[in-house]
Design an enzyme around this catalytic site. Structure first.
Site, short mmCIF file in Angstrom:
data_model
loop_
_atom_site.label_atom_id
_atom_site.label_comp_id
_atom_site.label_asym_id
_atom_site.label_seq_id
_atom_site.Cartn_x
_atom_site.Cartn_y
_atom_site.Cartn_z
N ASN A 13 39.32 19.20 39.81
CA ASN A 13 38.11 19.60 39.09
C ASN A 13 38.17 21.12 38.92
O ASN A 13 37.98 21.85 39.89
CB ASN A 13 36.88 19.16 39.90
CG ASN A 13 35.59 19.69 39.32
OD1 ASN A 13 35.55 20.19 38.20
ND2 ASN A 13 34.52 19.57 40.10
N LYS A 15 36.19 22.98 37.27
CA LYS A 15 34.85 23.57 37.16
C LYS A 15 34.81 24.60 36.02
O LYS A 15 35.53 24.44 35.03
CB LYS A 15 34.42 24.17 38.51
CG LYS A 15 34.61 23.17 39.66
CD LYS A 15 33.99 23.61 40.94
CE LYS A 15 34.25 22.54 42.00
NZ LYS A 15 33.62 22.83 43.28
N HIS A 99 28.27 15.18 39.93
CA HIS A 99 28.91 16.13 40.84
C HIS A 99 27.82 16.93 41.57
O HIS A 99 26.76 17.23 41.01
CB HIS A 99 29.84 17.07 40.08
CG HIS A 99 30.60 17.96 41.00
ND1 HIS A 99 30.09 19.16 41.46
CD2 HIS A 99 31.82 17.81 41.58
CE1 HIS A 99 30.97 19.70 42.29
NE2 HIS A 99 32.02 18.91 42.38
N GLU A 101 27.37 19.95 42.18
CA GLU A 101 26.83 21.15 41.51
C GLU A 101 25.86 20.77 40.39
O GLU A 101 24.90 21.50 40.13
CB GLU A 101 28.00 22.02 41.00
CG GLU A 101 28.65 22.74 42.16
CD GLU A 101 30.16 22.82 42.11
OE1 GLU A 101 30.74 22.76 41.01
OE2 GLU A 101 30.78 22.94 43.19
N GLU A 171 31.71 13.33 48.46
CA GLU A 171 31.89 14.77 48.62
C GLU A 171 30.70 15.34 49.39
O GLU A 171 29.65 15.61 48.80
CB GLU A 171 31.96 15.45 47.25
CG GLU A 171 33.14 15.01 46.42
CD GLU A 171 33.46 16.06 45.37
OE1 GLU A 171 34.55 16.64 45.44
OE2 GLU A 171 32.61 16.33 44.51
N GLY A 177 33.80 23.81 48.51
CA GLY A 177 34.01 25.23 48.29
C GLY A 177 33.74 26.10 49.51
O GLY A 177 33.63 27.32 49.40
N SER A 217 36.88 20.85 49.99
CA SER A 217 37.87 21.72 50.63
C SER A 217 39.18 21.01 50.96
O SER A 217 39.76 21.24 52.03
CB SER A 217 37.28 22.40 51.87
OG SER A 217 36.22 23.26 51.49
P1 PGA Z 1 36.50 22.19 46.60
O1 PGA Z 1 35.64 21.41 45.49
O2 PGA Z 1 37.80 21.45 46.74
O3 PGA Z 1 36.68 23.56 46.07
O4 PGA Z 1 35.71 22.13 47.87
C1 PGA Z 1 35.59 20.03 45.44
C2 PGA Z 1 34.72 19.56 44.29
O5 PGA Z 1 33.73 20.22 44.00
O6 PGA Z 1 35.01 18.53 43.65
#
Ligand code: PGA
Length: 259
Positions: A13, A15, A99, A101, A171, A177, A217
């Site tokens: 992803n 983003k 997601h 976010e 997740e 992140g 992560s």
């Molecule tokens: P990340 O993001 O691997 O940077 O933690 C995962 C995601 O948001 O799908």
């Protein structure tokens, strides 16, 4: 060792990162490395504005290319939104729905999720439906309740025959992140809760078909361990998917020694 009756699925992803040139560069590198890639499914979720270019490069390879969000109508006065049919038209074959976010930064409510998953399926996009608890919810022992509430909304219009086209991503919000990763035990328990819920809702065949990815992560040095957890069928990778030298080792999680 985990049951690999389901094909491993590694998704990146991107983003709101990278520029057009970097997206194209990265997709070229992944495509070159993947070859015919028959034993695993690999996909990237690119910024929507670059989807046409990215899908053009990915053509002729097994790489999937998806959007990061959709709205649930086909047309109308929805300034700034994109319809599932539009992503399909520029060559995307999949999409993220719900997601963290989208839920937490943009305040998307549960009520939208079922309709988004449904329109994705109806317009021939493969949805990854994302669920996960916040740190406060985990501390308050509400993880299972939150996951079930999110599943309830996202699966509202899903039928057993949709199972082979639908993926779920677990997740935990506190792991996205942040450098924090769920322990294999935590991931295993959450995946079990999710699969059990799906079995009760859609039956055992659907529950055994739907892949459940872990995200939060994921890095080259924890990918193998996470993929070894029973019930973890793949990985949804954010930060580490934006560079070939971290994403490719994750795609090839089983081809390397654990450091
Ligand atoms: P990340 O993001 O691997 O940077 O933690 C995962 C995601 O948001 O799908």
């Amino acid at each position: 060792m985990t049951n690999r009756s389901r094909k491993p699925y590694i998704a990146g992803n991107w983003k709101m990162n990278l520029d057009r040139a970097k997206c194209l560069d990265l997709i070229k590198t992944i495509k070159g490395r993947l070859g015919d890639g028959g034993d695993r499914e690999v996909a990237v979720f690119a910024p929507a504005i670059y989807l046409a270019d990215v899908t053009a490069v990915a053509q002729g390879s097994p790489l999937g290319v998806g959007g990061q969000n959709i709205w649930y109508e086909d047309n109308g006065a929805f300034t700034g939104e994109l319809a599932a049919r539009m992503l399909r038209e520029v060559g995307a074959d999949r999409v993220l729905v719900g997601h963290s976010e989208r839920r937490h930064v943009f305040k998307e409510p549960d009520e939208w999720m079922g309709r988004k998953v449904r329109i994705a399926l109806d317009r021939d996009l493969l949805p990854i439906y994302c669920v996960g608890e916040t740190l406060d919810e985990r501390k308050a022992n509400r993880t299972d309740r939150v996951l079930k509430r999110q599943l309830e909304s996202g699966f509202d219009k899903v039928r057993p025959e949709d199972a082979h086209r639908l993926t779920v991503a677990y997740e935990p919000v506190w792991a996205i992140g942040t450098g924090e990763t769920a322990t294999p035990e935590m991931a295993g328990l959450a995946h079990k809760t999710i699969r059990k819920w799906i079995a009760q809702r859609l039956g055992d065949t659907a529950a055994n078909t739907i892949r459940i990815l872990y995200g939060g992560s994921v890095k080259p040095d924890n990918a193998r361990e996470l993929m070894a957890v029973d019930g973890v069928d793949g990985l949804l990778v954010g930060g580490a998917s934006m560079q070939a030298d971290t994403f490719i080792p994750i795609i090839e999680y089983d081809l390397r020694q654990t450091p």
